[in-house]
Design a protein around this motif. Structure first.
Motif, PDB file in Angstrom:
ATOM      1  N   ALA A   1      39.502  24.411 104.360  1.00 49.59           N
ATOM      2  CA  ALA A   1      39.429  25.307 102.949  1.00 49.59           C
ATOM      3  C   ALA A   1      38.487  25.908 103.084  1.00 49.59           C
ATOM      4  N   ALA A   2      36.905  25.432 103.177  1.00 52.74           N
ATOM      5  CA  ALA A   2      35.938  25.514 102.836  1.00 52.74           C
ATOM      6  C   ALA A   2      35.216  26.669 103.278  1.00 52.74           C
ATOM      7  N   GLU A   3      36.079  27.524 104.599  1.00 56.40           N
ATOM      8  CA  GLU A   3      35.289  28.578 105.166  1.00 56.40           C
ATOM      9  C   GLU A   3      36.094  30.314 104.941  1.00 56.40           C
ATOM     10  N   GLN A   4      38.060  29.083 103.881  1.00 58.89           N
ATOM     11  CA  GLN A   4      38.394  30.552 103.400  1.00 58.89           C
ATOM     12  C   GLN A   4      38.611  30.974 102.076  1.00 58.89           C
ATOM     13  N   LEU A   5      38.216  29.923 101.974  1.00 58.91           N
ATOM     14  CA  LEU A   5      37.532  30.233 100.112  1.00 58.91           C
ATOM     15  C   LEU A   5      36.388  30.661  99.678  1.00 58.91           C
ATOM     16  N   GLY A   6      36.000  31.670 100.530  1.00 58.93           N
ATOM     17  CA  GLY A   6      34.395  31.875 100.011  1.00 58.93           C
ATOM     18  C   GLY A   6      34.205  32.585  98.893  1.00 58.93           C
ATOM     19  N   SER A   7      35.514  32.973  98.447  1.00 58.51           N
ATOM     20  CA  SER A   7      35.591  34.083  96.925  1.00 58.51           C
ATOM     21  C   SER A   7      35.928  33.122  95.616  1.00 58.51           C
ATOM     22  N   GLN A   8      35.699  31.670  96.223  1.00 60.82           N
ATOM     23  CA  GLN A   8      36.426  30.689  95.122  1.00 60.82           C
ATOM     24  C   GLN A   8      35.120  29.725  95.101  1.00 60.82           C
ATOM     25  N   PRO A   9      33.673  29.893  94.604  1.00 58.08           N
ATOM     26  CA  PRO A   9      32.588  28.928  95.188  1.00 58.08           C
ATOM     27  C   PRO A   9      32.954  27.668  94.561  1.00 58.08           C
TER      28      PRO A   9
ATOM     29  N   TYR B   1      35.635  25.581  94.639  1.00 54.24           N
ATOM     30  CA  TYR B   1      36.312  25.207  95.331  1.00 54.24           C
ATOM     31  C   TYR B   1      35.724  24.723  96.609  1.00 54.24           C
ATOM     32  N   VAL B   2      34.721  25.713  97.431  1.00 55.55           N
ATOM     33  CA  VAL B   2      33.900  25.295  98.381  1.00 55.55           C
ATOM     34  C   VAL B   2      33.461  24.603  98.368  1.00 55.55           C
ATOM     35  N   ALA B   3      32.351  24.458  97.313  1.00 57.45           N
ATOM     36  CA  ALA B   3      31.416  23.684  96.783  1.00 57.45           C
ATOM     37  C   ALA B   3      32.094  22.276  96.908  1.00 57.45           C
ATOM     38  N   ASN B   4      32.936  21.424  95.930  1.00 53.53           N
ATOM     39  CA  ASN B   4      33.950  20.604  96.366  1.00 53.53           C
ATOM     40  C   ASN B   4      34.400  19.975  97.926  1.00 53.53           C
TER      41      ASN B   4
ATOM     42  N   GLU C   1      23.775  20.842 101.223  1.00 53.55           N
ATOM     43  CA  GLU C   1      22.953  21.376 101.157  1.00 53.55           C
ATOM     44  C   GLU C   1      24.381  23.156 101.249  1.00 53.55           C
ATOM     45  N   LYS C   2      24.823  22.756 101.635  1.00 53.87           N
ATOM     46  CA  LYS C   2      26.196  23.749 102.096  1.00 53.87           C
ATOM     47  C   LYS C   2      26.732  23.914 100.258  1.00 53.87           C
ATOM     48  N   ALA C   3      27.155  22.690 100.334  1.00 57.55           N
ATOM     49  CA  ALA C   3      27.869  22.455  98.987  1.00 57.55           C
ATOM     50  C   ALA C   3      26.635  23.233  97.454  1.00 57.55           C
ATOM     51  N   ASP C   4      25.043  23.306  97.954  1.00 62.22           N
ATOM     52  CA  ASP C   4      24.540  23.106  96.757  1.00 62.22           C
ATOM     53  C   ASP C   4      24.398  24.410  97.010  1.00 62.22           C
TER      54      ASP C   4
END
Length: 637
Positions: free
Chosen positions: A325-333, A335-338, A361-364
């Motif tokens: 999900a984190a790799e595919q949701l790049g346009s929705q930060p 969700y990526v951060a969560n 660090e990725k989440a930040d």
């Protein structure tokens, strides 16, 4: 032909002159309508003149045919004159009267057109929808709303509500007079006949929403979806059903969606979220069915599945889906951060310090610096205290002196100050918590010298000062009181700690506090101190409540350990051991408290071989643990 045409023009002009003279007020002729005849204007359409009008049908017929012929050639003025002549020759003809009225209206003389239309309406003859429509439009222009409404309805009745133009014009009239109830009725007739035209559909939707007619909204959306297959309407229908608490109907629709698109995603998320309000496990089961059985898979659904799997402690699968999900949701930060936050938490639970920091660090980064408190906390969790304090020092320096930019209006400036204060509080709170992490590490370290122990005590005191300052600014901050209560207990200030826990337990469920965690911590403290049987019973009851509320959360195993220790304190050793067996041992291989508890319970049950194994594991973690050393020296029985 030229001579005949000239004659016709002259004749028409003459007819217009006669007409004008015959309608003059002084003559009050009954043969032509007059603006001075109010009875005609007020007469009901069902009433007819009893006057017998003189007729010259040959002239009327010839003039009418010529008028039609000229109209087809574009000679509109001459056609109008001849149509007037035809009506003068047959003034009792309803059809001709409305034709003249219509032509006068097209010239822009609405007042005179209304007089002619009113007179024509009192004549016998076939009642046509377009004649009523003309009257309705003329009354609208005159500003006589009641009459306009009457003739709109007569026209629509006559056309069996199949005249789309008249229906639309009536809707515009209803907008003017603000008759929403009637407007909804008319749009309800009009919409199916225009295949739910988007602009009209949206207006009807807005009206029903303003009138709080939620059931009608659902019916409208269902009809529109059935008519044109627009799945966005299906999604809206589900949303309204959920607002109406009609979960069964919404879920029935969700059960039919099988495509991996945005509409299916929104439907599933809406239904899943509503189910979760009552039963999170049922929501998880529903999502798994849609994802695995129905193959409805989008990055958002993958993200939700990963979070549910994390809660259910299915960590291997959770890691796979959260990463995906984190790799595919790049346009929705957000969700990526969560997703990265959850991955960092999983790594911490597995004592994978390297990945915990990596994902934090990725989440930040995904949140463009919005996860700094969490990142600092992660550094603290993994023991990188210098890095954590350095980050927080720089952030506190910025936010403690922050002011709104010059030129910002006062309202915006106040909102920005509030946000700055919130950030400042978060960083100070994080600083205090990291102090307690460091103190806890020292306290668990069997090799800690007196200097380190003194530092741990001072760290807890500094944390206390941070939290006290936060409460001075906001005494309603119960989240801060949770950390204070725990820290006070670790400092040995038990009465203060327990009094604060009692205060926290009295807060409403809506306060956002983690009540299972509070109940377990307080309950375990009462059990472990073992001051009295009453305290142990109270502690055990609190721990059981925490378990009841926790479901399958990651904290459940810690709560089971607390319950087992409570049963041990009560002398219920077999029951205590049965509870310990519910804990997954592989999750506790670095938890000294777990090995201490299970070792003590095994000793009480006479399970010497098992106790030996447990105390050996404990000594690996704490070579100077007194209970383990006593067991192996033979002094513990």
């Amino acid at each position: 032909m030229k001579g005949l045409f000239g004659t016709l023009v002259a004749f028409a002009a003459c007819a217009l002159l006669v007409s004008a003279c015959s309608s003059a007020p002084a003559k009050k002729s009954a043969e032509t309508p007059s603006a001075a005849t109010p009875a005609a204007a007020q007469a009901d359409e069902s009433e007819h003149d009893t006057i017998v009008y003189p007729q010259n049908l040959d002239v009327a017929h010839a003039a009418y045919l010529q008028a039609v012929n000229l109209e087809m050639r574009g000679a509109h003025d001459m056609a109008d004159a001849l149509m007037m002549q035809a009506y003068e020759a047959d003034p009792g003809n309803r059809y001709l009267g409305f034709e003249v009225a219509d032509r006068i209206a097209m010239r822009g003389d609405d007042s005179l057109a209304l007089v002619y239309a009113q007179q024509a309406n009192r004549l016998k003859g076939k009642k046509l929808a377009r004649h009523y429509a003309l009257l309705a439009h003329l009354y609208v222009k005159e500003g006589t709303a009641d009459s306009a409404r009457k003739y709109f309805n007569l026209g629509l009745d006559s056309a069996h509500y199949q005249d789309m133009a008249l229906l639309y014009d009536y809707s515009l009239f209803l907008e003017i007079v603000k008759d929403k109830k009637e407007l909804v009725r008319v749009y309800g007739i009009l919409l199916p006949q225009v295949n739910y035209m988007p602009s009209l559909f949206q207006r009807q939707f807005t009206l029903l929403a303003e009138m709080h007619r939620d059931s009608a909204l659902v019916d409208l959306l269902e009809a529109a979806y059935n008519a044109n297959g627009d799945r966005a309407m299906l999604q809206q229908m589900v949303q309204i059903l959920l607002l109406q608490k009609r979960l069964g109907e919404a879920r029935a629709i969700a059960d039919t969606v099988m495509t991996s698109d945005v509409v299916s995603e929104k439907i599933i998320v809406g239904v899943m979220t509503t189910i979760a309000e009552k039963n999170r496990d049922s929501a998880y089961k529903f999502l798994k069915h849609k994802y695995y059985t129905d193959s409805v898979r989008t990055p958002i659904l993958t993200n939700f599945l990963g979070h549910y799997e994390y809660i259910a402690m299915d960590l291997d699968s959770a890691k796979v889906h959260l990463k995906e999900a984190a790799e595919q949701l790049g346009s929705q930060p957000v969700y990526v951060a969560n997703a990265y936050r959850a991955l960092a938490s999983i790594a911490l639970s597995e004592n994978d310090k390297k990945n915990a920091v990596f994902y934090a660090e990725k989440a930040d980064s995904a949140s463009m610096g919005g996860e700094k408190p969490m990142l600092a906390m992660t550094y603290g969790y993994v023991g990188e205290y210098k890095k954590a304090y350095g980050m927080l020092d720089s952030l506190l320096a910025v936010w403690s002196k922050w002011n709104p930019p010059v030129g910002v209006d006062s309202a915006s400036a106040n909102e920005m100050r509030k946000q700055a204060n919130r950030m400042h509080r978060q960083f100070r709170n994080a600083y205090a918590r990291i102090y307690t992490f460091e103190a806890n590490d020292i306290e668990k370290n069997a090799s800690a010298n007196d200097s380190m122990k003194t530092y741990a005590k001072e760290a807890r005191e500094r944390a206390e000062l941070f939290w006290e300052s936060l409460l001075l600014a906001d005494s309603t901050d119960m989240g801060t009181r949770v950390y204070m209560a725990m820290n006070l207990e670790r400092m040995g200030r038990y009465d203060e700690s327990f009094a604060m826990f009692e205060l926290l337990l009295k807060q409403p469920e809506s306060s956002g506090l983690d009540f299972p965690e509070i109940m377990n911590y307080y309950g375990y403290s009462l059990i472990d101190m073992n001051r009295s049987a009453t305290d142990v019973d109270r502690g055990l009851a609190l721990v059981q409540k925490a378990l009841d509320k926790a479901g399958n959360s990651p904290a459940r195993e810690a709560y089971l350990d607390s319950k087992a220790w409570g049963l041990y304190r009560k002398g219920l050793y077999k029951q205590a051991y049965d509870v310990m067996l519910l804990i997954n041992e592989k999750n506790m291989h670095e938890d000294a408290v777990y090995w201490e508890h299970i070792g003590a319970i095994q000793v009480a049950l006479g399970m010497k071989a098992e106790a030996t194994k447990s105390y050996k594991a404990l000594l690996k973690l704490n070579p100077n643990h007194p209970e383990a050393k006593a067991f192996f020296s033979g002094t513990k029985k």
